[in-house]
Design an enzyme around this catalytic site. Structure first.
Site, PDB file in Angstrom:
ATOM      1  CB  SER A  47      -0.913   0.017   1.227  1.00 29.02           C
ATOM      2  OG  SER A  47      -0.143   0.039   2.421  1.00 29.02           O
ATOM      3  CG  HIS A  80      -2.789  -0.793  -2.992  1.00 31.26           C
ATOM      4  ND1 HIS A  80      -3.113   0.502  -2.633  1.00 31.26           N
ATOM      5  CD2 HIS A  80      -3.010  -1.549  -1.878  1.00 31.26           C
ATOM      6  CE1 HIS A  80      -3.518   0.514  -1.378  1.00 31.26           C
ATOM      7  NE2 HIS A  80      -3.463  -0.716  -0.899  1.00 31.26           N
ATOM      8  CD  GLU A 113      -3.683   3.447  -5.111  1.00 25.31           C
ATOM      9  OE1 GLU A 113      -3.894   4.658  -4.968  1.00 25.31           O
ATOM     10  OE2 GLU A 113      -3.010   2.782  -4.290  1.00 25.31           O
TER      11      GLU A 113
END
Length: 492
Positions: free
Chosen positions: A121, A142, A154
């Site tokens: 993250s 992510h 992401e």
């Protein structure tokens, strides 16, 4: 090299890893789930079966669909079983040493064409890729928790990532029914890089005495329209996780806005980590929502003077409730509707202790700003007036931009800086914050609604008050306002 993704490996089957495995299996891909040992593997199986079972119970899956999903997942304790996987994604703890050691092993085990992905993250994808012999085939992917439900993914590319690979991985995310955003490798990527500094800033303002914990939470929920207040959200995320992400951001940027707030460090050191320990900023029995329920009762003030623009509606509501609107010299309390501090106005009045600033935030909140001269009883009386008009009062100090805008504007400024740096486009940043955080609008949509000049002026006021460099308007924002540009959508 064009990639074909049909078999996916997932290493680490905690809540997040099991959710990622389920997401791939739901999309029809074969999944190989790997855990360190038999006990961890059994827990991972429990996570998978529990999640799919809950979906069946809620009518979102049939029993037959559930069996098909689970049938696509093979569980093992051996990394060697990933030899033929097309993509392997890890979801192990956020410790760089763990991830680098794992990627070294995966680089040895997996076929040369396989893509290796990290679900980190906030850690550097580049640093993880560098420990392999295939850095061009390493990306970040992510997911957000719970992975089967949250639409955002992401996709992070590095300077070494093969051309086109990030878009291929984004296409895989679309096969899962997700909405991917593709960004560069910066600590925190998009969501955490914008969200955590905002949460940390709230903790800094709490320590400064600007407003109370419940006041700030209420202001941001009801005044800014966010799903949760910052302290309730910090408790949900975990204060230890939040502290670690801020530390990673600060390590990369060395910017004061990324330095973890002292109160965050103190709570983590005390073992008060949020919901998972039963206490953090809030206790287990107190989620902060009761503060948004205006108590019954009227104001102790009978006569009120109202100053400032846009006070007619407020005055009409008070008149309708039986209060008498009178000139300043005859009023028990003086309410100045203002978006800026009111101390200078108070100093010009015959009874400065009777004046309170009032900033209407959205349709449901009024920030009640007491100056250094305001009498405590007067502030309480104005809080009662606010409740009579159907709003929730948020007591605060008479500071630049009060509460809502003092937290909102720096967050928008960070988004402009992110866009200006060129590693994410405005649409992707908006999508990430809406889908990743449940915000009603992305930062650029919010900038367009508020007006670039309004936000620029608010940041100037914050910088003049607090003298923190990160509060100075982003250079691009200054240039756009000077050029008369009204929206980021108007840029070529």
């Amino acid at each position: 090299m064009t990639s074909t993704f049909e078999t996916v490996g997932v290493v680490g089957l905690g809540t997040m890893g099991a959710g990622i495995a389920e997401s791939f299996a739901r999309a029809g891909l074969g999944v190989i789930g790997v855990e360190a040992g038999p006990e961890a593997l059994a827990r991972g199986r429990g996570h998978l079966e529990g999640s799919v079972g809950r979906a069946v119970a809620k009518g979102r899956l049939t029993e037959a669909e559930s069996a098909e999903i689970l049938g696509r997942v093979t569980l093992t304790t051996s990394l060697e079983d990933l030899a033929d996987a097309d993509l392997v994604i890890e979801a192990v703890p956020e410790v760089m040493e763990f991830k680098r050691a794992l990627f070294t092993d995966l680089d040895r085990v997996c076929k040369p064409s396989a893509v290796l992905a990290t679900n980190t993250s906030s850690l550097s994808v580049t640093a993880i890729a560098a420990c392999t012999t295939r850095p061009g085939r390493v990306v970040g992917m992510h997911f957000f928790n719970p992975a089967p439900v949250m639409r955002l993914v992401e996709v992070i590319h590095t300077l070494l990532t093969e051309e086109g690979l990030a878009e291929e991985v984004a296409g895989l995310a679309r096969r899962l029914g997700k909405s991917p955003v593709t960004v560069g490798d910066r600590a925190g990527f998009v969501v955490n890089r914008l969200l955590l500094p905002y949460l940390n800033h709230a903790a800094v303002l709490l320590e400064s005495g600007l407003a109370t914990r419940d006041g700030i939470d209420t202001a941001m929920r009801l005044g800014a329209g966010l799903p949760m207040g910052p302290f309730a959200l910090l408790d949900l995320i975990g204060l230890d996780t939040s502290y670690e992400v801020m530390s990673v951001l600060f390590q990369e940027s060395r910017d004061r806005r990324h330095a973890p707030a002292p109160i965050l460090r103190e709570l983590v050191s005390a073992g008060l980590l949020g919901r998972k320990t039963g206490g953090g900023f809030h206790t287990a029995a107190d989620d902060g929502r009761d503060a948004a329920r205006p108590p019954a009762g009227k104001s102790s003030a009978g006569t009120v003077a109202i100053l400032g623009e846009d006070g007619d509606d407020f005055g009409d509501r008070l008149t309708g409730a039986g209060f008498k609107i009178v000139p300043v010299e005859d009023a028990e309390v003086v309410v100045a509707l203002s978006s800026t501090p009111v101390i200078e106005l108070a100093a010009t009045l015959p009874h400065p202790e009777r004046l309170v600033g009032l900033h209407l935030a959205g349709d449901r909140v009024a920030e009640v700003a007491s100056t250094v001269l305001t009498a405590p009883g007067v502030a309480q009386a104005v809080e009662g007036l606010v409740r009579v008009t159907g709003r929730v009062p948020v007591p605060c100090r008479d500071r630049a931009e009060f509460v809502v805008d003092a937290l909102l504007y720096p967050y928008l400024n960070d988004a402009v800086r992110m866009y200006e740096s060129g590693y994410a486009c405005a649409d992707d940043i908006d999508t990430a914050m809406r889908l990743g955080c449940g915000y009603p609008a992305g930062p650029f949509e919010t900038l367009d609604r508020l007006g670039l000049e309004t936000v620029r002026d608010g940041l100037r006021a914050l910088y003049a008050e607090y003298r923190e460099p990160y509060l100075a308007p982003a250079p691009l924002l200054e240039r756009l306002v000077a050029a008369g540009v009204r929206s980021f959508r108007d840029l070529p």
